[in-house]
Design a protein around this motif. Structure first.
Motif, PDB file in Angstrom:
ATOM      1  N   LEU A 255       0.829  -1.212   0.000  1.00 46.58           N
ATOM      2  CA  LEU A 255       0.000   0.000   0.000  1.00 46.58           C
ATOM      3  C   LEU A 255       0.864   1.262   0.000  1.00 46.58           C
ATOM      4  N   SER A 256       1.983   1.219   0.694  1.00 43.27           N
ATOM      5  CA  SER A 256       2.883   2.367   0.712  1.00 43.27           C
ATOM      6  C   SER A 256       3.538   2.565  -0.651  1.00 43.27           C
ATOM      7  N   ILE A 257       3.886   1.464  -1.315  1.00 42.72           N
ATOM      8  CA  ILE A 257       4.465   1.529  -2.660  1.00 42.72           C
ATOM      9  C   ILE A 257       3.458   2.128  -3.641  1.00 42.72           C
ATOM     10  N   THR A 258       2.194   1.743  -3.502  1.00 42.29           N
ATOM     11  CA  THR A 258       1.143   2.305  -4.345  1.00 42.29           C
ATOM     12  C   THR A 258       1.003   3.802  -4.117  1.00 42.29           C
ATOM     13  N   LYS A 259       1.137   4.223  -2.871  1.00 39.17           N
ATOM     14  CA  LYS A 259       0.987   5.636  -2.510  1.00 39.17           C
ATOM     15  C   LYS A 259       2.050   6.502  -3.168  1.00 39.17           C
ATOM     16  N   VAL A 260       3.276   5.991  -3.254  1.00 38.61           N
ATOM     17  CA  VAL A 260       4.362   6.773  -3.863  1.00 38.61           C
ATOM     18  C   VAL A 260       4.494   6.495  -5.361  1.00 38.61           C
ATOM     19  N   TRP A 262       5.201   3.791  -7.212  1.00 37.83           N
ATOM     20  CA  TRP A 262       6.217   2.944  -7.800  1.00 37.83           C
ATOM     21  C   TRP A 262       5.544   1.875  -8.642  1.00 37.83           C
ATOM     22  N   THR A 263       6.206   1.447  -9.713  1.00 33.61           N
ATOM     23  CA  THR A 263       5.612   0.455 -10.616  1.00 33.61           C
ATOM     24  C   THR A 263       6.102  -0.945 -10.265  1.00 33.61           C
ATOM     25  N   LEU A 264       5.590  -1.470  -9.184  1.00 34.11           N
ATOM     26  CA  LEU A 264       5.889  -2.842  -8.769  1.00 34.11           C
ATOM     27  C   LEU A 264       4.579  -3.595  -8.599  1.00 34.11           C
ATOM     28  N   THR A 265       4.494  -4.759  -9.192  1.00 30.97           N
ATOM     29  CA  THR A 265       3.284  -5.560  -9.034  1.00 30.97           C
ATOM     30  C   THR A 265       3.306  -6.281  -7.701  1.00 30.97           C
ATOM     31  N   THR A 266       2.135  -6.641  -7.239  1.00 30.53           N
ATOM     32  CA  THR A 266       2.038  -7.388  -5.977  1.00 30.53           C
ATOM     33  C   THR A 266       2.798  -8.699  -6.062  1.00 30.53           C
ATOM     34  N   GLU A 267       2.721  -9.344  -7.209  1.00 22.64           N
ATOM     35  CA  GLU A 267       3.408 -10.619  -7.397  1.00 22.64           C
ATOM     36  C   GLU A 267       4.922 -10.443  -7.259  1.00 22.64           C
ATOM     37  N   THR A 268       5.477  -9.367  -7.829  1.00 17.29           N
ATOM     38  CA  THR A 268       6.916  -9.100  -7.730  1.00 17.29           C
ATOM     39  C   THR A 268       7.320  -8.821  -6.287  1.00 17.29           C
ATOM     40  N   ILE A 269       6.534  -8.003  -5.617  1.00 13.85           N
ATOM     41  CA  ILE A 269       6.818  -7.662  -4.219  1.00 13.85           C
ATOM     42  C   ILE A 269       6.884  -8.916  -3.359  1.00 13.85           C
ATOM     43  N   CYS A 270       5.871  -9.748  -3.492  1.00 10.15           N
ATOM     44  CA  CYS A 270       5.788 -10.948  -2.643  1.00 10.15           C
ATOM     45  C   CYS A 270       6.860 -11.970  -2.985  1.00 10.15           C
ATOM     46  N   SER A 271       7.188 -12.100  -4.272  1.00 10.71           N
ATOM     47  CA  SER A 271       8.208 -13.079  -4.657  1.00 10.71           C
ATOM     48  C   SER A 271       9.583 -12.690  -4.127  1.00 10.71           C
ATOM     49  N   ARG A 272       9.887 -11.389  -4.110  1.00  7.58           N
ATOM     50  CA  ARG A 272      11.178 -10.933  -3.587  1.00  7.58           C
ATOM     51  C   ARG A 272      11.265 -11.154  -2.076  1.00  7.58           C
ATOM     52  N   ILE A 273      10.201 -10.820  -1.374  1.00 12.79           N
ATOM     53  CA  ILE A 273      10.201 -11.019   0.081  1.00 12.79           C
ATOM     54  C   ILE A 273      10.344 -12.499   0.405  1.00 12.79           C
ATOM     55  N   LEU A 274       9.604 -13.345  -0.323  1.00  8.70           N
ATOM     56  CA  LEU A 274       9.631 -14.787  -0.066  1.00  8.70           C
ATOM     57  C   LEU A 274      11.006 -15.372  -0.367  1.00  8.70           C
ATOM     58  N   GLU A 275      11.621 -14.920  -1.458  1.00  5.70           N
ATOM     59  CA  GLU A 275      12.940 -15.430  -1.834  1.00  5.70           C
ATOM     60  C   GLU A 275      13.958 -15.190  -0.723  1.00  5.70           C
ATOM     61  N   ASP A 276      13.921 -14.015  -0.129  1.00  2.00           N
ATOM     62  CA  ASP A 276      14.847 -13.710   0.963  1.00  2.00           C
ATOM     63  C   ASP A 276      14.474 -14.425   2.255  1.00  2.00           C
ATOM     64  N   LEU A 277      13.178 -14.515   2.531  1.00  2.00           N
ATOM     65  CA  LEU A 277      12.735 -15.211   3.745  1.00  2.00           C
ATOM     66  C   LEU A 277      13.124 -16.677   3.728  1.00  2.00           C
ATOM     67  N   GLU A 278      13.114 -17.284   2.569  1.00  2.00           N
ATOM     68  CA  GLU A 278      13.473 -18.706   2.468  1.00  2.00           C
ATOM     69  C   GLU A 278      14.955 -18.946   2.741  1.00  2.00           C
ATOM     70  N   GLN A 279      15.753 -17.884   2.725  1.00  2.00           N
ATOM     71  CA  GLN A 279      17.175 -17.997   3.044  1.00  2.00           C
ATOM     72  C   GLN A 279      17.450 -17.836   4.535  1.00  2.00           C
ATOM     73  N   ARG A 280      16.451 -17.433   5.275  1.00  6.37           N
ATOM     74  CA  ARG A 280      16.668 -17.033   6.663  1.00  6.37           C
ATOM     75  C   ARG A 280      17.240 -18.156   7.536  1.00  6.37           C
ATOM     76  N   ARG A 281      16.633 -19.325   7.499  1.00  2.00           N
ATOM     77  CA  ARG A 281      17.088 -20.421   8.366  1.00  2.00           C
ATOM     78  C   ARG A 281      18.528 -20.799   8.078  1.00  2.00           C
ATOM     79  N   GLU A 282      18.873 -20.877   6.805  1.00  2.00           N
ATOM     80  CA  GLU A 282      20.243 -21.235   6.439  1.00  2.00           C
ATOM     81  C   GLU A 282      21.230 -20.154   6.886  1.00  2.00           C
TER      82      GLU A 282
END
Length: 440
Positions: A255-260, A262-282
């Motif tokens: 919602l903050s990205i939409t406010k400013v 920026w041209t990022l899709t929800t799918e892109t936002i979530c995939s980037r967050i998930l990609e990094d989160l999946e590295q957390r345990r390792e």
């Protein structure tokens, strides 16, 4: 008669000689006074120049001081210095090899003996609180803070190899001139007492580089780097790197990205967050003293307590990490927002009172940036917030369409963060319903 004339001449000669001697002495005294006066003026100027005030409330004078990375001493105009013991892999790096400004050979005035610490504040997407966290770390003083150095690369060039090389380049103080032109002033991208309040024409890149090499702490904040890309840098002992991985609920970020706009899709936002989160345990297993996971919501609810945890992490010795092996700290510093739901009283009025172990500049920053009424916030780019109210502000403005879209694409992220999937705006707007999912 001849005798009298000779005597008069001799007396006249002696008087002239005595007068000249007095004048010479007077001239000599005058010269010495002028020299001493100039020395005093120059000394006073150097003292004033050596004392720089940090923009976030801390100040320092270039003297001997103790830092978590070791003792740091600075003496001006005594010897030339070069960066030593740079691994061959760094020297052969394409970004350094092709640079006209060789990091490994640059000399500058001064004499330094310190173990430099590098800190990377990494978040998967923007609008997640990384600017606030970066400034918070910089407020302690004795550091150079580089804001989003990767953004000067073309988007098509922001791949793993180039991004990692750019991060390394900046940690080694091989700064680009282009950074000074991003934003209204040089301090937008390179934050240091030397750049603060100055225009591009007022600063010299070589001097910024010298300051970078002098400071015992270098901080980089980035939203354009994947967590897995940093593993080779974490493995390098010379760099002495620590990573703070900051994650925000994707509904708030989106919602903050939409406010400013920026041209990022929800799918892109979530995939980037998930990609990094999946590295957390390792990352927690491989680098228990070099990697720190932090939720934006936890930092907002408990800014003083979480800041103390972060600084304790930064002070932690990494020299014995290899012997500890995979002694993981999984979950040690991670707690859900719900942990604070019934424990608000201790953080209401006198937050700083129990946190005197934090640097003065940090306490000043927290005091001035976390107690502001939401109604007084005038720009989405400010880091001055009512932190305990801002992190769930999105719940009052999200539409049903937005909520459905984000929760559909970010279900995996929300599950890992232990955040509730509301399903409807009616439930989301009910602030008595905890953001934390107690069923997970």
């Amino acid at each position: 008669m001849k005798f009298l004339m000779t005597n008069c001449v001799m007396r006249f000669y002696r008087r002239i000689k005595l007068t000249l001697r007095k004048r010479e002495a007077f001239g000599l005294i005058t010269f010495v006074c002028i020299v001493l006066l100039n020395i005093l003026l120059i000394t006073g100027h150097l003292r004033q120049q050596s004392r720089e005030v940090y923009p976030y409330g801390s100040s320092h004078t270039r003297k001997n001081f103790i830092h978590s990375g070791g003792q740091f001493t600075m003496t001006y105009n005594q010897s030339s210095l070069t960066i030593k013991d740079v691994p061959e892999s760094f020297k052969s790096s394409a970004v350094l090899k092709n640079s006209s400004d060789d990091v490994t050979g640059r000399q500058f005035e001064g004499n330094q003996t310190h173990n430099t610490q590098s800190v990377l504040v990494l978040t998967s997407v923007g609008r997640s609180g990384s600017s606030f966290l970066g400034e918070l770390l910089a407020s302690q003083g004795h550091n150079l803070y580089i804001y989003e150095p990767v953004r000067i690369l073309k988007k098509s060039d922001q791949n793993e190899e180039n991004v990692r090389a750019e991060i390394l380049r900046n940690f080694l103080c091989n700064l680009r001139e282009d950074l000074l032109g991003v934003g209204k002033s040089p301090s937008v991208s390179i934050k240091h007492p030397y750049t603060y309040g100055k225009t591009k024409g007022d600063v010299v890149l070589s001097r910024i580089i010298d300051y970078c090499k002098m400071e015992p702490l270098r901080i980089i904040k980035t939203i354009r780097t994947r967590l897995a890309w940093m593993k080779p840098l974490l493995d390098d002992k010379y760099l002495n790197l620590k990573v703070i991985h900051l994650v925000r609920d994707p509904r708030g970020s989106s919602l903050s990205i939409t406010k400013v706009e920026w041209t990022l899709t929800t799918e892109t936002i979530c995939s980037r967050i998930l990609e990094d989160l999946e590295q957390r345990r390792e990352m927690e297993q491989l680098y228990p003293d070099k990697y720190y996971f932090l939720k934006y919501e936890d930092l907002c609810r408990d800014p003083y307590g979480r800041t103390r945890d972060v600084f304790r992490f930064l002070k932690r010795d990494t020299s014995n990490e290899a012997q500890r092996g995979n002694a993981s700290r999984v979950g040690k510093f991670h707690s859900s927002v719900g942990d604070f739901d019934n424990n608000n009283e201790r953080y209401k009025k006198n937050d700083a009172g129990s946190f005197n172990d934090l640097p003065e500049g940090v306490l000043n920053y927290l005091q001035s940036h976390t107690h502001v009424n939401i109604l007084t916030e005038k720009t989405p780019w400010t880091t001055v917030r009512d932190t305990r109210g801002i992190y769930q502000k999105w719940r009052q403005s999200v539409t049903q369409e937005q909520l459905t879209d984000i929760e559909t694409h970010c279900r995996g992220v929300l599950h890992i963060l232990n955040h509730k999937i509301f399903g409807s705006v009616k439930i989301a707007r009910n602030m008595s319903v905890s953001l934390n999912d107690e069923n997970l």
